[in-house]
Design a protein around this motif. Structure first.
Motif, PDB file in Angstrom:
ATOM      1  N   MET A 103      46.238  38.862  36.278  1.00  0.00           N
ATOM      2  CA  MET A 103      46.817  39.307  37.554  1.00  0.00           C
ATOM      3  C   MET A 103      46.396  40.744  37.865  1.00  0.00           C
ATOM      4  SD  MET A 103      50.531  37.423  37.819  1.00  0.00           S
ATOM      5  CE  MET A 103      51.257  38.279  36.451  1.00  0.00           C
ATOM      6  N   ASP A 104      46.353  41.610  36.854  1.00  0.00           N
ATOM      7  CA  ASP A 104      45.872  42.977  37.062  1.00  0.00           C
ATOM      8  C   ASP A 104      44.429  42.966  37.570  1.00  0.00           C
ATOM      9  OD1 ASP A 104      48.292  44.003  36.192  1.00  0.00           O
ATOM     10  OD2 ASP A 104      47.552  44.572  34.194  1.00  0.00           O
ATOM     11  N   ALA A 105      43.595  42.131  36.959  1.00  0.00           N
ATOM     12  CA  ALA A 105      42.186  42.035  37.367  1.00  0.00           C
ATOM     13  C   ALA A 105      42.075  41.547  38.811  1.00  0.00           C
ATOM     14  CB  ALA A 105      41.430  41.105  36.424  1.00  0.00           C
ATOM     15  N   ILE A 106      42.847  40.533  39.158  1.00  0.00           N
ATOM     16  CA  ILE A 106      42.812  40.000  40.521  1.00  0.00           C
ATOM     17  C   ILE A 106      43.228  41.066  41.523  1.00  0.00           C
ATOM     18  CG2 ILE A 106      43.931  38.365  42.105  1.00  0.00           C
ATOM     19  CD1 ILE A 106      44.054  36.435  39.632  1.00  0.00           C
ATOM     20  N   MET A 107      44.282  41.792  41.221  1.00  0.00           N
ATOM     21  CA  MET A 107      44.768  42.816  42.150  1.00  0.00           C
ATOM     22  C   MET A 107      43.758  43.947  42.318  1.00  0.00           C
ATOM     23  SD  MET A 107      47.438  41.418  43.238  1.00  0.00           S
ATOM     24  CE  MET A 107      48.251  42.681  44.191  1.00  0.00           C
ATOM     25  N   ASP A 108      42.937  44.201  41.311  1.00  0.00           N
ATOM     26  CA  ASP A 108      41.882  45.203  41.448  1.00  0.00           C
ATOM     27  C   ASP A 108      40.752  44.720  42.355  1.00  0.00           C
ATOM     28  OD1 ASP A 108      43.086  47.172  39.990  1.00  0.00           O
ATOM     29  OD2 ASP A 108      41.780  46.995  38.230  1.00  0.00           O
ATOM     30  N   CYS A 109      40.697  43.407  42.589  1.00  0.00           N
ATOM     31  CA  CYS A 109      39.629  42.822  43.410  1.00  0.00           C
ATOM     32  C   CYS A 109      40.069  42.602  44.863  1.00  0.00           C
ATOM     33  CB  CYS A 109      39.175  41.497  42.816  1.00  0.00           C
ATOM     34  SG  CYS A 109      38.384  41.678  41.219  1.00  0.00           S
ATOM     35  N   GLY A 110      41.329  42.742  45.156  1.00  0.00           N
ATOM     36  CA  GLY A 110      41.832  42.522  46.513  1.00  0.00           C
ATOM     37  C   GLY A 110      43.301  42.146  46.458  1.00  0.00           C
ATOM     38  N   ARG A 111      43.877  41.951  47.628  1.00  0.00           N
ATOM     39  CA  ARG A 111      45.295  41.593  47.689  1.00  0.00           C
ATOM     40  C   ARG A 111      45.432  40.154  48.163  1.00  0.00           C
ATOM     41  NH1 ARG A 111      50.467  44.360  48.461  1.00  0.00           N
ATOM     42  NH2 ARG A 111      51.836  42.831  49.422  1.00  0.00           N
ATOM     43  N   PRO A 112      45.659  39.236  47.227  1.00  0.00           N
ATOM     44  CA  PRO A 112      45.802  37.835  47.624  1.00  0.00           C
ATOM     45  C   PRO A 112      47.132  37.587  48.326  1.00  0.00           C
ATOM     46  CG  PRO A 112      46.136  38.065  45.268  1.00  0.00           C
ATOM     47  CD  PRO A 112      45.758  39.414  45.782  1.00  0.00           C
ATOM     48  N   GLU A 113      47.185  36.497  49.091  1.00  0.00           N
ATOM     49  CA  GLU A 113      48.449  36.079  49.702  1.00  0.00           C
ATOM     50  C   GLU A 113      49.450  35.714  48.618  1.00  0.00           C
ATOM     51  OE1 GLU A 113      49.964  32.110  51.963  1.00  0.00           O
ATOM     52  OE2 GLU A 113      48.191  33.073  52.833  1.00  0.00           O
ATOM     53  N   SER A 114      48.971  35.012  47.594  1.00  0.00           N
ATOM     54  CA  SER A 114      49.818  34.622  46.467  1.00  0.00           C
ATOM     55  C   SER A 114      48.937  34.342  45.263  1.00  0.00           C
ATOM     56  CB  SER A 114      50.647  33.374  46.808  1.00  0.00           C
ATOM     57  OG  SER A 114      49.802  32.259  47.007  1.00  0.00           O
TER      58      SER A 114
END
Length: 184
Positions: free
Chosen positions: A117-128
């Motif tokens: 989740m940390d990695a994903i948030m560093d790549c952008g802001r998903p809807e969910s």
């Protein structure tokens, strides 16, 4: 010391579980539009590819999927990660505003998912961010719960769940292993 193993999912059971998860993803998201599948390296990548194929068969449209390498985000690798995290993780896949479905083979303490989740948030802001796992063995250390589960497998801390997949291991199966001391 001997190792005792017990197969809990064979090839057919894995296939059925992935098909069920695919249908659950479609139901929860009202289709596949706006969804991105991210498989956590290594076995999560193969499961993401298989899920993408099933979703495409069902919906008749291609599904965006990619692999996610969380090595630099793990909390047991401090010091190695400074200045290297970020967008290089998902070349060609945009997660901003998307429903990200994170896929892994086994959910245990939750630390791998937190890193993902940390990695994903560093790549952008998903809807969910949703979580699909082939096996959930319990023993969480973090408040993380999967949205889609292939099989709940209550285990002791001495047991391990091993997922073997055709693409990497030459066979599809999930088994529990436990080391036992030999009696003398």
């Amino acid at each position: 010391m001997s190792v005792e193993t017990h197969v809990i999912m064979d090839e057919a059971a894995i296939r059925r579980a992935l098909t069920r998860i695919a249908h659950e993803i479609l139901e929860k998201n009202k289709g596949i539009e706006g969804c991105v599948l991210l498989g956590i390296r290594s076995r999560g990548v193969y499961l993401a590819k298989r899920l993408a194929e099933r979703l495409e068969e069902i919906e008749g449209m291609p599904v965006t999927w990619s692999e996610l390498d969380i090595t630099l985000y793990r909390d047991d690798r401090s010091g190695e990660t400074e200045g290297v995290k970020g967008r290089q993780l998902l070349a060609g896949v945009d997660v901003h505003g998307k429903k990200v479905i994170l896929i892994d083979d086994v959910l245990y303490t939750g630390r791998t998912i937190r890193a993902a989740m940390d990695a994903i948030m560093d790549c952008g802001r998903p809807e969910s961010i949703q979580l699909a796992v082939l096996a959930d063995r319990g023993h969480r250390e973090l408040p993380i719960r999967p949205d889609y589960i292939g099989k709940n497998v209550p285990t002791s801390r001495e047991e391990e769940i091993e997922v073997l997949l055709q693409e990497r291991d030459g066979v599809d199966l999930v088994r529990i292993t436990q080391k036992r001391g030999d009696a003398k």
